[in-house]
Design an enzyme around this catalytic site. Structure first.
Site, PDB file in Angstrom:
ATOM      1  N   ASP A   1     -11.012  -8.940  -6.300  1.00 43.92           N
ATOM      2  CA  ASP A   1     -10.868  -8.766  -4.560  1.00 43.92           C
ATOM      3  C   ASP A   1     -12.009  -8.638  -4.135  1.00 43.92           C
ATOM      4  OD1 ASP A   1     -11.057  -6.209  -4.313  1.00 43.92           O
ATOM      5  OD2 ASP A   1      -9.668  -5.957  -3.893  1.00 43.92           O
ATOM      6  N   GLY A   2     -12.760  -9.044  -2.986  1.00 40.62           N
ATOM      7  CA  GLY A   2     -13.368  -8.613  -1.955  1.00 40.62           C
ATOM      8  C   GLY A   2     -14.059 -10.036  -1.740  1.00 40.62           C
ATOM      9  N   GLY A   3     -13.927 -10.182  -0.941  1.00 39.09           N
ATOM     10  CA  GLY A   3     -15.123 -11.788  -0.423  1.00 39.09           C
ATOM     11  C   GLY A   3     -14.132 -13.228  -0.617  1.00 39.09           C
TER      12      GLY A   3
ATOM     13  N   SER B   1       0.804  -0.863   0.237  1.00 39.68           N
ATOM     14  CA  SER B   1       0.242   0.054   0.381  1.00 39.68           C
ATOM     15  C   SER B   1       0.716   1.463   0.211  1.00 39.68           C
ATOM     16  CB  SER B   1      -1.550   0.128   1.314  1.00 39.68           C
ATOM     17  OG  SER B   1      -1.496   0.991   1.219  1.00 39.68           O
TER      18      SER B   1
ATOM     19  N   HIS C   1     -13.360  -2.056  -3.606  1.00 39.73           N
ATOM     20  CA  HIS C   1     -12.085  -1.696  -2.055  1.00 39.73           C
ATOM     21  C   HIS C   1     -13.083  -2.621  -1.512  1.00 39.73           C
ATOM     22  CE1 HIS C   1      -9.289   1.211  -1.574  1.00 39.73           C
ATOM     23  NE2 HIS C   1     -10.019   1.229  -0.272  1.00 39.73           N
TER      24      HIS C   1
ATOM     25  N   GLN D   1       0.959  -0.016  -4.749  1.00 39.58           N
ATOM     26  CA  GLN D   1       0.262   0.787  -5.059  1.00 39.58           C
ATOM     27  C   GLN D   1       0.334   2.903  -4.934  1.00 39.58           C
ATOM     28  OE1 GLN D   1      -2.123   1.354  -1.774  1.00 39.58           O
ATOM     29  NE2 GLN D   1      -3.471   3.191  -3.705  1.00 39.58           N
TER      30      GLN D   1
ATOM     31  N   TYR E   1      -2.593   5.751  -5.443  1.00 41.87           N
ATOM     32  CA  TYR E   1      -3.116   6.832  -4.554  1.00 41.87           C
ATOM     33  C   TYR E   1      -2.559   8.510  -6.068  1.00 41.87           C
ATOM     34  CZ  TYR E   1      -6.133   4.483  -1.505  1.00 41.87           C
ATOM     35  OH  TYR E   1      -7.023   3.301  -1.437  1.00 41.87           O
TER      36      TYR E   1
ATOM     37  N   LYS F   1      -6.427  -0.570 -10.335  1.00 48.87           N
ATOM     38  CA  LYS F   1      -7.188  -1.589  -9.478  1.00 48.87           C
ATOM     39  C   LYS F   1      -8.970  -0.759  -8.981  1.00 48.87           C
ATOM     40  CE  LYS F   1      -7.076  -2.819  -3.964  1.00 48.87           C
ATOM     41  NZ  LYS F   1      -7.609  -1.629  -3.257  1.00 48.87           N
TER      42      LYS F   1
ATOM     43  N   THR G   1      -4.704   2.450  -8.246  1.00 45.36           N
ATOM     44  CA  THR G   1      -6.074   2.135  -7.212  1.00 45.36           C
ATOM     45  C   THR G   1      -7.003   4.179  -8.101  1.00 45.36           C
ATOM     46  OG1 THR G   1      -5.659   1.557  -5.141  1.00 45.36           O
ATOM     47  CG2 THR G   1      -8.223   2.422  -5.204  1.00 45.36           C
TER      48      THR G   1
HETATM   49  C1  LIG Z   1      -8.809  -2.259   6.529  1.00 49.83           C
HETATM   50  C2  LIG Z   1      -8.610  -1.762   4.873  1.00 49.83           C
HETATM   51  C3  LIG Z   1      -7.202  -0.505   4.270  1.00 49.83           C
HETATM   52  C4  LIG Z   1      -6.931  -0.906   3.109  1.00 49.83           C
HETATM   53  N1  LIG Z   1      -6.638  -0.124   2.401  1.00 49.83           N
HETATM   54  C5  LIG Z   1      -5.913   0.053   1.271  1.00 49.83           C
HETATM   55  C6  LIG Z   1      -5.082   0.703   0.459  1.00 49.83           C
HETATM   56  O1  LIG Z   1      -4.492   1.292   1.343  1.00 49.83           O
HETATM   57  N2  LIG Z   1      -4.685   0.364  -1.126  1.00 49.83           N
HETATM   58  C7  LIG Z   1      -6.430   0.360  -1.828  1.00 49.83           C
HETATM   59  O2  LIG Z   1      -5.524   0.264  -2.659  1.00 49.83           O
HETATM   60  N3  LIG Z   1      -6.896  -0.441  -0.883  1.00 49.83           N
HETATM   61  C8  LIG Z   1      -6.869  -1.008   0.018  1.00 49.83           C
HETATM   62  N4  LIG Z   1      -7.683  -1.914   0.633  1.00 49.83           N
HETATM   63  C9  LIG Z   1      -9.055  -2.079  -0.187  1.00 49.83           C
HETATM   64  C10 LIG Z   1      -8.608  -3.854  -0.409  1.00 49.83           C
HETATM   65  O3  LIG Z   1      -7.275  -3.527  -1.293  1.00 49.83           O
HETATM   66  C11 LIG Z   1      -9.309  -4.886  -0.599  1.00 49.83           C
HETATM   67  O4  LIG Z   1      -9.343  -4.389  -2.287  1.00 49.83           O
HETATM   68  C12 LIG Z   1     -10.598  -5.152  -0.208  1.00 49.83           C
HETATM   69  O5  LIG Z   1      -9.992  -5.247   1.283  1.00 49.83           O
HETATM   70  C13 LIG Z   1     -10.761  -6.485  -0.728  1.00 49.83           C
HETATM   71  O6  LIG Z   1     -11.893  -7.367   0.072  1.00 49.83           O
HETATM   72  P1  LIG Z   1     -11.429  -8.056   1.495  1.00 49.83           P
HETATM   73  O7  LIG Z   1     -11.118  -7.528   2.746  1.00 49.83           O
HETATM   74  O8  LIG Z   1     -12.722  -8.717   1.144  1.00 49.83           O
HETATM   75  O9  LIG Z   1     -10.708  -9.118   0.712  1.00 49.83           O
HETATM   76  C14 LIG Z   1      -8.234  -1.879   2.170  1.00 49.83           C
HETATM   77  C15 LIG Z   1      -9.038  -3.175   3.144  1.00 49.83           C
HETATM   78  C16 LIG Z   1      -9.064  -2.327   4.277  1.00 49.83           C
HETATM   79  C17 LIG Z   1     -10.090  -3.467   4.767  1.00 49.83           C
END
Ligand SMILES: Cc1cc2nc3c(=O)[nH]c(=O)nc-3n(C[C@H](O)[C@H](O)[C@H](O)COP(=O)(O)O)c2cc1C
Length: 368
Positions: free
Chosen positions: A289-291, A121, A259, A142, A144, A235, A170
């Site tokens: 990603d996701g879940g 990140s 996200h 990653q 922003y 992303k 992202t």
């Molecule tokens: C606590 C937390 C911090 C995150 N920080 C970032 C980040 O810094 N940059 C980013 O692109 N996504 C971030 N995300 C999103 C994750 O990369 C990802 O898209 C998402 O958590 C995937 O779903 P999952 O948690 O169900 O696996 C974050 C998610 C969480 C839960």
């Protein structure tokens, strides 16, 4: 005050047999406000839950094939030509020191042990230089796009110089969500930004969210493309229209992501969108990603066309419980579950996997 009580940790006990066991242990260890802010609650009104992503996975079922000699199996694949021993990457999660003192160093060591890669990140607590030095394989970083384009450009050049293998931009967070997840952590802990002296130049130092530029467009993606030879992955893509634009703008890969439910409420769930995104993306690699909570989820995502999946919450739960050892165990659980699911489905190699492996209520048009 420490956010985490590590005294009660235990790894490999009967209590920690699944990713969900890790979630429950993490819930016990983290202060409730931090757990809820990062991972959401079941009735979260502002949409930080992963309910839709889970529901989409749960609406899928396998069509197992039999008598196929499953005595030896390979779980390996490649992403952008780089080998992964398991089709899983550790997605970007900001500031891992919130949950474990080793921060992202624990993450990269667990990734090394599993033969996979991590996406660091931009708001990580450990710098890209340190992480890439500690890595035994490629590390993606990653980004922003900031309101301060000069700082963004310097960051990109720096990431290339220190050996990032890809730039993951992202694009689904134009500056609203997650303000409160920095609770208790001063932003000067953001490793790479500190190393580059960028923190001092940021307009708002309290929260990264306010420095992210909501005015970003495809022109900025072209600008990034002109700035670096690094492969670029976007992303946060959720429509075939944008997947097509990825292809047209020379993007190398995309992450279908909401996200983790932190952005616009999503009743569909990412895996349900995979087929149309994969079709529109053409040669551009698609990750999801996701879940992801079980090995079976990984196989289902690959069957619908993802090249690999990224872990968000699951990695943080492992880190929270026991740092490197906890995350290593989470990855081992997922690897074993994936292997077992492949065996029961009659699959010995991920290249054999396609939509015929699944039946679903997601949409019969994807099923022969
Ligand atoms: C606590 C937390 C911090 C995150 N920080 C970032 C980040 O810094 N940059 C980013 O692109 N996504 C971030 N995300 C999103 C994750 O990369 C990802 O898209 C998402 O958590 C995937 O779903 P999952 O948690 O169900 O696996 C974050 C998610 C969480 C839960």
């Amino acid at each position: 005050m420490s956010m985490v009580n590590h005294e009660t940790t235990a790894v490999g006990t009967v209590d920690l047999r699944t990713v969900r066991d890790y979630r429950e242990r993490a819930r016990e260890l983290l202060e409730p406000h931090l757990f809820d802010n990062m991972f959401g609650t079941d009735d979260d009104a502002i949409g930080r839950t992963d309910n839709s992503n889970r529901a989409a996975f749960e609406s899928l079922a396998f069509r197992p094939r039999i008598l196929r000699d499953v005595s030896s199996r390979s779980l390996a694949t490649t992403v952008l030509g780089q080998r992964l021993e398991v089709p899983i990457m550790l997605g970007p999660i900001g500031d891992a020191r919130r949950v474990h003192p080793d921060g992202e160093l624990a993450t990269i060591r667990a990734a090394n042990a599993a033969g996979i890669s991590m996406v660091l990140s931009m708001v990580s607590s450990v710098s890209a230089t340190e992480i890439i030095e500690a890595a035994s394989g490629p590390v993606w970083t990653q980004l922003y796009v900031l309101k301060d384009r000069a700082a963004t450009g310097r960051l990109v050049e720096h990431l290339a110089e220190v050996g990032s293998a890809a730039l993951v931009v992202t694009v689904d967070n134009p500056g609203i969500i997650s303000k409160d997840v920095n609770v208790g952590r001063p932003p000067q802990d953001w490793g790479t930004l500190k190393e580059l002296g960028i923190l001092e130049t940021l307009a708002v130092r309290r929260s990264m969210i306010e420095n992210i530029d909501p005015a970003v467009t495809w022109k900025d993606i072209d600008w990034l493309r002109s700035l670096t030879q690094l492969p670029i992955v976007l992303k946060g893509i959720r429509t075939p229209e944008d997947a097509t634009l990825c292809r047209e703008h020379g993007v190398d890969g995309l992450v279908l992501s909401n996200h983790g439910g932190h952005t616009l409420g999503d009743q569909t769930g990412t895996v349900a969108r995979l087929p149309e995104i994969v079709e529109a993306a053409g040669e551009t690699e698609v990750y999801l990603d996701g879940g992801i909570r079980e090995g079976a989820d990984v196989l289902a995502a690959l069957a619908l066309g993802a090249r690999a999946v990224l872990l968000g919450r699951a990695q943080y739960w492992g880190l929270t419980v026991a740092g490197e050892a906890g995350l290593t165990h989470v990855l081992e659980i997922l690897r074993r579950e994936l292997d077992k699911t492949m065996m029961f489905c009659g699959v010995t190699d991920l290249q054999q996997v396609d939509h015929r492996l699944l039946t679903s209520v997601v949409g019969d048009r994807f099923i022969e």
